[in-house]
Write an enzyme that holds these catalytic residues in place. Sequence first.
Site, PDB file in Angstrom:
ATOM      1  N   LYS A 112       0.820  -1.210   0.000  1.00 11.84           N
ATOM      2  CA  LYS A 112       0.000   0.000   0.000  1.00 11.84           C
ATOM      3  C   LYS A 112       0.862   1.272   0.000  1.00 11.84           C
ATOM      4  CE  LYS A 112      -4.200  -2.147   1.109  1.00 11.84           C
ATOM      5  NZ  LYS A 112      -3.861  -3.485   1.521  1.00 11.84           N
TER       6      LYS A 112
HETATM    7  C1  LIG Z   1      -4.538  -4.646   0.985  1.00  3.86           C
HETATM    8  C2  LIG Z   1      -3.797  -5.922   0.972  1.00  3.86           C
HETATM    9  C3  LIG Z   1      -4.122  -6.987   0.097  1.00  3.86           C
HETATM   10  C4  LIG Z   1      -5.325  -6.925  -0.825  1.00  3.86           C
HETATM   11  O1  LIG Z   1      -5.185  -6.005  -1.876  1.00  3.86           O
HETATM   12  P1  LIG Z   1      -6.462  -5.505  -2.696  1.00  3.86           P
HETATM   13  O2  LIG Z   1      -5.977  -4.390  -3.547  1.00  3.86           O
HETATM   14  O3  LIG Z   1      -7.462  -5.039  -1.656  1.00  3.86           O
HETATM   15  O4  LIG Z   1      -6.976  -6.677  -3.465  1.00  3.86           O
HETATM   16  C5  LIG Z   1      -3.322  -8.126   0.094  1.00  3.86           C
HETATM   17  N1  LIG Z   1      -2.256  -8.240   0.927  1.00  3.86           N
HETATM   18  C6  LIG Z   1      -1.916  -7.245   1.804  1.00  3.86           C
HETATM   19  C7  LIG Z   1      -0.749  -7.451   2.681  1.00  3.86           C
HETATM   20  C8  LIG Z   1      -2.666  -6.058   1.848  1.00  3.86           C
HETATM   21  O5  LIG Z   1      -2.309  -5.079   2.715  1.00  3.86           O
END
Ligand SMILES: *Cc1c(COP(=O)(O)O)cnc(C)c1O
Length: 455
Positions: free
Chosen positions: A111
């Site tokens: 993120k």
């Molecule tokens: C947010 C997240 C996901 C999922 O990603 P999306 O874009 O919501 O499909 C998977 N793994 C981790 C570690 C995350 O923080």
Amino acid sequence: MRYVSTRDNSKEYSFEDVFIKGLADDGGLYVPTSLKKFSPDELSELKNLNYNDLSTEIINQFSSDFISKDELSSLIKKSYSTFREKDVVKISNVGDLKLLELFHGPTLAFKDFALQLLGNLYEVQIAREGKALCVLGATSGDTGAAAISGLLGEKGVTVFILYPKGKVSPLQEMQMTCTGAENVFPIAIEGTFDDAQRTIKELFADLEFRASVDLSAVNSINLARILAQSVYYLYAWLKLPSEERESTTFVVPTGNFGNVFAGWLLTKMGINISEFRVATNQNDVLHRLFKSGEYSLGEVKPSLAPSMDIQVASNFERLLYYFLNGDALRVSDVMKKFREDGKYSFDHFDISGFSSVSASDKEIPSLIQSVMQEYDYLVDPHTACAFKDLDPKKKAIILATAHPAKFPAVYQHAGMEIPISSSLEALKSREPFFYEVPFDASSVRSFILEKISGK
Ligand SMILES: *Cc1c(COP(=O)(O)O)cnc(C)c1O
């Protein structure tokens, strides 16, 4: 570049509308009106670029009416200067598989790619308009931590993040509460993530309040986040020998479908990727959709991979828009029916280009252990889901979405050595601060108004 809403494409929007608002007023998601197709010659030029320069080339296609390419380039450099890898991402070989490590940013999850950049885009906007922004989000862990890190101490931005008390991992909570920043207000609510999410939606629906405090959404429906994430797929794809490019599958641990959609968008831009494999935890709404053509709500079941504990995969609406050939009226109908009935069945749902798999909480620890035994590599519980039923002879790039040190309890229960990260250890000596506010919309609204007027 102009943008439209997935639910009404008669009105066009600018990049500024897209990244500041996040969500269109009609409840739809923003999509670009056209996409540049890269020629094979252009792709061979892109292959020579480092990560930051590749980001600049791609994002500039979308943002040039808001920010010059030079200015964008320095924002990107600044955004990724906090990453611990020299070229921002790292690609590790495990057996014949490749792991695209996306956890070298400040909060140890992918993120950071989007939220470090979004924070800097907000800063540009505030400097231009001289108007303060109020950023509001709900989180089950990683988004809140990454948003706070991206906006820490930024002048003119006040950040309010709601999270369910006791339901995020202790280290994720420290990433939100131990920052010491004066512009950040972590709000622990006595409820679930769904309660937090519902409160936020109510506040966004209050258009008068939304306008009075210049409210902006940081969840993964924000297209600017998606665009920043497309870059690492392209970076990894360009690094493949050209004869392997068409046959390589991207395997993506998935919750809200934002990350996998970011990769799929490249297929509309002349990049030949044959398959995306969607890996969910026991919250398998997408796995069921790909198997049966039915998109139906289930109860969220808390899992060992908490950042994927989602039952409505918001970004699926964007894929739907493209599958329905940009017929916004039909998208609007499908979403309406889904809201009313809690499900929607597609007659002709063409899933070519996608496959899916779902890993239960029983399977996650054994997947972690078998990856360790097979490859001497420690995956986090989200990335572990990607290894379920994976054919080791097929060419694949697996997205490693978080650092294992964020989720120590999983390893402890499995009797494994507990992974450690020095940046997380440093948090433990700091004093946490957070606020407790009843999670009804009017209490949260009053809290926000009070904190903003005190500034
Ligand atoms: C947010 C997240 C996901 C999922 O990603 P999306 O874009 O919501 O499909 C998977 N793994 C981790 C570690 C995350 O923080």
